[in-house]
Write a protein that holds these residues in place. Structure first.
Motif, mmCIF file in Angstrom:
data_model
loop_
_atom_site.group_PDB
_atom_site.id
_atom_site.type_symbol
_atom_site.label_atom_id
_atom_site.label_comp_id
_atom_site.label_asym_id
_atom_site.label_seq_id
_atom_site.Cartn_x
_atom_site.Cartn_y
_atom_site.Cartn_z
ATOM 1 N N ARG A 191 0.829 -1.210 0.000
ATOM 2 C CA ARG A 191 0.000 0.000 0.000
ATOM 3 C C ARG A 191 0.863 1.260 0.000
ATOM 4 N NH1 ARG A 191 -5.058 -0.015 -1.896
ATOM 5 N NH2 ARG A 191 -6.528 -1.297 -0.697
ATOM 6 N N THR A 192 1.965 1.231 0.732
ATOM 7 C CA THR A 192 2.860 2.394 0.770
ATOM 8 C C THR A 192 3.479 2.656 -0.600
ATOM 9 O OG1 THR A 192 3.396 1.961 3.094
ATOM 10 C CG2 THR A 192 4.913 3.373 1.864
ATOM 11 N N ILE A 193 3.911 1.582 -1.276
ATOM 12 C CA ILE A 193 4.502 1.726 -2.615
ATOM 13 C C ILE A 193 3.476 2.276 -3.595
ATOM 14 C CG2 ILE A 193 5.422 0.417 -4.570
ATOM 15 C CD1 ILE A 193 6.756 -1.437 -2.512
ATOM 16 N N LEU A 194 2.234 1.801 -3.500
ATOM 17 C CA LEU A 194 1.181 2.308 -4.393
ATOM 18 C C LEU A 194 0.972 3.811 -4.188
ATOM 19 C CD1 LEU A 194 -1.585 -0.478 -4.297
ATOM 20 C CD2 LEU A 194 0.012 0.045 -6.157
ATOM 21 N N ALA A 209 -4.696 -3.421 -8.480
ATOM 22 C CA ALA A 209 -3.990 -3.047 -7.257
ATOM 23 C C ALA A 209 -4.842 -3.357 -6.034
ATOM 24 C CB ALA A 209 -3.626 -1.567 -7.285
ATOM 25 N N ASP A 210 -6.141 -3.037 -6.113
ATOM 26 C CA ASP A 210 -7.032 -3.331 -4.990
ATOM 27 C C ASP A 210 -7.184 -4.826 -4.766
ATOM 28 O OD1 ASP A 210 -7.430 -0.672 -4.463
ATOM 29 O OD2 ASP A 210 -9.307 -0.527 -5.610
ATOM 30 N N LEU A 211 -7.211 -5.608 -5.840
ATOM 31 C CA LEU A 211 -7.335 -7.056 -5.705
ATOM 32 C C LEU A 211 -6.132 -7.640 -4.975
ATOM 33 C CD1 LEU A 211 -8.727 -9.745 -6.308
ATOM 34 C CD2 LEU A 211 -7.549 -9.751 -8.542
ATOM 35 N N VAL A 212 -4.927 -7.228 -5.371
ATOM 36 C CA VAL A 212 -3.715 -7.719 -4.709
ATOM 37 C C VAL A 212 -3.700 -7.300 -3.242
ATOM 38 C CG1 VAL A 212 -1.201 -7.585 -4.662
ATOM 39 C CG2 VAL A 212 -2.392 -7.755 -6.855
#
Length: 425
Positions: A191-194, A209-212
């Motif tokens: 989440r931080t990287i996103l 991204a949300d799925l992962v």
């Protein structure tokens, strides 16, 4: 809301309710309860219907999101407190002196950053809405950074404790908890990287991204639920196993203590559980056996072993059979008023040797108890008492019946390390 999220939320509240009585009784269990209750509350605030209802009631856009993240900080701090109690109890007081103010500062900082983050309208996905926003990025870096730090420390402590845990169930539980906190760390880093990608205007497919992120988050929560439940399940399984073992050796205990009643311990003031009762029965059988050894002739052991050798049995089965013959003869002699052998000075003692393997002894006594009450053993006792080294011929039908009905146990939990057989009459 997907089925996985719904099931996980229900399980969290069930586990929180299940652990509440233990948390009230036992202080060291309270941190774990706080962790589950906080995670459950955070996930509940993430349910769209609940989130919109809270925001509408308060009149503040995405206030439920702030509440969800604050509960997440409380949960991560509680998990860290719980694992420290297990792994390094001597450091608990020092940790709490740091953890409580650090969590308070983090929650205050998060609240301030939330207030600085533009929220012109209600958003169903606060993370996605604030991708590229400096205040929003700072908000989530603080949120996921604190979570990631707590999960990293927890992972190290859980795995370290798991290596040194003696009980198998506890070892598996701690390792599973360590895996759960490791996935929590991966979730925080992801989440931080996103958010950093969003700040640098790097295109990221939101749905993927949300799925992962969901996979990492719910895997972490599921493993934490499982890991915390494994030791509790193990304890309850041991209680059931102790009750079963106690029930199976009770007939042998009743016969021996009727012949030697003074070996029975006086614990009438106690209300012992099954484990204590099982220990008591094993000790009293052992003490009774020491006393009854004086009522058997010196060569009876040899004759009992020779009688058991007539059958195609495993060494454990033959040992249980010979011991049953020996005890049966000694009990009969004691009850008949026979004087003990002059050389016998053994006195009952409740002290067990240092290398005593309790589970192996329980399995051995279970086998002896069943053998003792077999009709064929009664015939074998008469034969052993009247024959020195000749083959056993008396009551051949009963003895053949013993051989046909003798089987090794198929229950690995019941058999223990030595695969002690059960002799059925």
């Amino acid at each position: 809301m997907t089925a996985v999220k719904s099931i996980t939320l229900i399980l969290l509240w069930v586990v929180a309710a299940w652990r509440l009585p233990g948390a009230i009784r036992t202080p060291r269990q309270r941190a774990l309860w706080v962790a589950f209750a906080s995670i459950a509350a955070a996930m509940t605030l993430g349910v769209p219907g609940v989130m919109h209802a809270v925001d509408a009631f308060a009149g503040v856009h995405n206030l439920a999101t702030l509440g969800k993240n604050l509960f997440g900080i409380v949960a991560s701090a509680a998990i860290l407190d719980f694992v420290t109690v297990i792994a390094r109890p001597e450091s608990v007081s020092g940790l709490r002196r740091v953890l409580v103010p650090a969590s308070a500062i983090t929650m205050t900082t998060l609240t301030v950053l939330f207030a600085l983050t533009p929220r012109p309208e209600e958003s169903d996905n606060f993370v996605e809405t604030n991708m590229g926003s400096a205040p929003g990025t700072a908000y989530y870096i603080v949120c996921f950074g604190s979570l990631g730090l707590a999960m990293a420390v927890a992972t190290r402590l859980f795995w370290g404790s798991g290596r040194h845990a003696g009980a198998r169930w506890l070892r598996w539980g701690l390792r599973t908890l360590g895996a759960g906190s490791a996935f929590g760390l991966l979730y925080s880093l992801y989440r931080t990287i996103l958010m950093l990608f969003g700040l640098s205007h790097t295109d990221v497919e939101a749905s993927r991204a949300d799925l992962v992120a969901d996979i990492l988050e719910y895997t972490s929560i599921s493993l934490i639920i499982l890991g915390s439940s494994i030791p509790a399940i193990g304890v309850r399984w041991r209680v059931l196993r102790d009750w079963r073992s106690l029930r199976e050796i009770r007939p042998l205990w009743a016969v021996l203590t009727r012949a030697v009643p003074h070996v029975v311990l006086d614990i009438r003031s106690m209300r012992p559980g099954p484990r204590v009762r099982l220990h008591r029965a094993v000790i009293e059988i052992r003490d009774a056996t020491l006393v009854l050894a004086d009522y058997a002739s010196p060569d009876l052991r040899e004759r009992a072993d020779a009688a058991a050798e007539q059958y195609d049995l495993t060494p454990e089965q033959r040992s249980a059979l010979a011991e049953a013959v020996l005890l049966h003869t000694a009990v009969a002699a004691k009850l008949a008023g026979t004087s003990p052998a002059p050389a016998g000075n053994a006195q009952p003692s409740s002290q067990l040797p240092a290398d005593f393997d309790f589970d192996v002894e329980v399995d051995r006594l279970r086998a002896i108890s069943e053998a003792y009450h077999s009709p064929a053993v009664h015939a074998l006792t008469a034969s052993a008492a009247s024959t020195t080294h000749a083959p056993v011929t008396a009551a051949s039908e009963d003895l053949s019946d013993l051989e046909c009905r003798t089987r090794p146990t198929s229950d690995p939990q019941a058999s223990g390390a030595g695969s002690i057989p059960v002799i059925r009459s």
